[in-house]
Design an enzyme around this catalytic site. Structure first.
Site, PDB file in Angstrom:
ATOM      1  N   CYS A  42      45.168  40.984  40.215  1.00  0.00           N
ATOM      2  CA  CYS A  42      43.812  41.272  40.673  1.00  0.00           C
ATOM      3  C   CYS A  42      43.703  41.015  42.173  1.00  0.00           C
ATOM      4  O   CYS A  42      44.387  40.144  42.720  1.00  0.00           O
ATOM      5  CB  CYS A  42      42.814  40.397  39.921  1.00  0.00           C
ATOM      6  SG  CYS A  42      41.085  40.724  40.352  1.00  0.00           S
ATOM      7  N   ASP A  44      41.360  39.632  43.652  1.00  0.00           N
ATOM      8  CA  ASP A  44      40.594  38.401  43.893  1.00  0.00           C
ATOM      9  C   ASP A  44      41.349  37.484  44.856  1.00  0.00           C
ATOM     10  O   ASP A  44      42.532  37.192  44.662  1.00  0.00           O
ATOM     11  CB  ASP A  44      40.366  37.681  42.562  1.00  0.00           C
ATOM     12  CG  ASP A  44      39.331  36.574  42.662  1.00  0.00           C
ATOM     13  OD1 ASP A  44      39.551  35.621  43.447  1.00  0.00           O
ATOM     14  OD2 ASP A  44      38.309  36.639  41.955  1.00  0.00           O
ATOM     15  N   ARG A  46      41.328  34.458  45.257  1.00  0.00           N
ATOM     16  CA  ARG A  46      41.739  33.161  44.707  1.00  0.00           C
ATOM     17  C   ARG A  46      43.031  33.249  43.886  1.00  0.00           C
ATOM     18  O   ARG A  46      43.481  32.242  43.352  1.00  0.00           O
ATOM     19  CB  ARG A  46      40.615  32.600  43.820  1.00  0.00           C
ATOM     20  CG  ARG A  46      39.294  32.375  44.535  1.00  0.00           C
ATOM     21  CD  ARG A  46      38.174  32.159  43.544  1.00  0.00           C
ATOM     22  NE  ARG A  46      37.930  33.350  42.718  1.00  0.00           N
ATOM     23  CZ  ARG A  46      37.057  33.398  41.711  1.00  0.00           C
ATOM     24  NH1 ARG A  46      36.359  32.314  41.401  1.00  0.00           N
ATOM     25  NH2 ARG A  46      36.897  34.521  41.016  1.00  0.00           N
ATOM     26  N   HIS A  98      43.034  37.004  35.443  1.00  0.00           N
ATOM     27  CA  HIS A  98      42.582  35.622  35.689  1.00  0.00           C
ATOM     28  C   HIS A  98      41.198  35.413  35.104  1.00  0.00           C
ATOM     29  O   HIS A  98      40.370  36.323  35.072  1.00  0.00           O
ATOM     30  CB  HIS A  98      42.574  35.301  37.193  1.00  0.00           C
ATOM     31  CG  HIS A  98      41.541  36.072  37.974  1.00  0.00           C
ATOM     32  ND1 HIS A  98      40.312  35.547  38.295  1.00  0.00           N
ATOM     33  CD2 HIS A  98      41.570  37.327  38.477  1.00  0.00           C
ATOM     34  CE1 HIS A  98      39.612  36.440  38.986  1.00  0.00           C
ATOM     35  NE2 HIS A  98      40.356  37.527  39.113  1.00  0.00           N
ATOM     36  N   CYS A 101      37.206  36.681  36.183  1.00  0.00           N
ATOM     37  CA  CYS A 101      37.435  37.933  36.908  1.00  0.00           C
ATOM     38  C   CYS A 101      36.117  38.664  37.145  1.00  0.00           C
ATOM     39  O   CYS A 101      35.401  39.025  36.200  1.00  0.00           O
ATOM     40  CB  CYS A 101      38.394  38.822  36.111  1.00  0.00           C
ATOM     41  SG  CYS A 101      38.735  40.413  36.878  1.00  0.00           S
TER      42      CYS A 101
END
Length: 209
Positions: A42, A44, A46, A98, A101
């Site tokens: 992803c 993202d 993080r 994750h 999400c």
């Protein structure tokens, strides 16, 4: 005014620390890359693949998009997959979702979001994800479990759906048919602990029933 200076300063500091530990740290990667794995994750911020796996430059070939989606009609995704398998000859492909999400959460809430009324790349992406998760979203609403647990199951369901799509991609099937070793692995990253959780793996093409 926002500038690039803080990032440049951190880059210089990182490069210096790497050379202090190993004077040839960068030189050995200059002329070729030989990654052992393709990472599909992803976007993202993080969930940085190299950081959470403790990998060095040259170890991972990385593709990231919203909600770690596998789309055989997406030239960007398919070109990465083909290059990793045919040219770099990676030995494994890791598909990583994750918990927490945002893409999965948006797909769940799409009918109530302004995004649903847009004609944009993002809205089409989230609509496609919602369509893929249709049965699991229905189950999400029927379940009486805690909402946090239902969200986790929805994230895991997305990983399993995207994993099945990955295993069905022609480049993956061609490698398996050639007899070359290739493992596919589906996992989920836990933001709160920093740990990866195994969900599924496949190392050969499955026969049709």
């Amino acid at each position: 005014m926002t500038t690039l200076k803080p990032l440049l300063a951190r880059n210089r500091s990182w490069a210096l620390q790497c050379r202090q530990r190993d004077p040839n740290y960068f030189e050995k990667y200059v002329h070729q890359q030989q990654p052992h794995s393709l990472w599909i994750g992803c976007s993202d911020s993080r969930v940085p693949a190299e950081v959470l796996t403790g990998s060095h430059p040259g170890e991972l070939f990385v593709h990231r998009n919203i909600a770690n989606m596998v789309d055989s009609s997406d030239d960007n995704f398919m070109s990465v997959l083909q290059y990793a398998l045919y040219n770099l000859k990676v030995e494994r492909v890791v598909l990583c979702g994750h918990y927490g999400c945002g893409g999965v959460q948006a797909a769940l809430a799409l009918p109530e979001l302004p995004l649903a009324n847009e004609d944009s790349a993002l809205s089409r992406r989230i609509a496609s994800l919602r369509g893929a998760l249709g049965d699991d979203i229905d189950q999400f609403h029927r379940s009486e479990d805690e909402e946090a647990e239902r969200h986790k199951r929805l994230v895991e369901a997305n990983v399993l759906i995207q994993f099945a799509r990955l295993a069905a991609c022609e480049p993956v099937r061609e490698v398996w048919r050639s007899g070359r070793a290739l493992g596919l692995y589906g996992c989920v990253y836990e933001l709160g602990s920093g740990h990866l959780k195994d969900l599924i793996e496949q190392t050969a093409e499955e026969s049709s029933p």
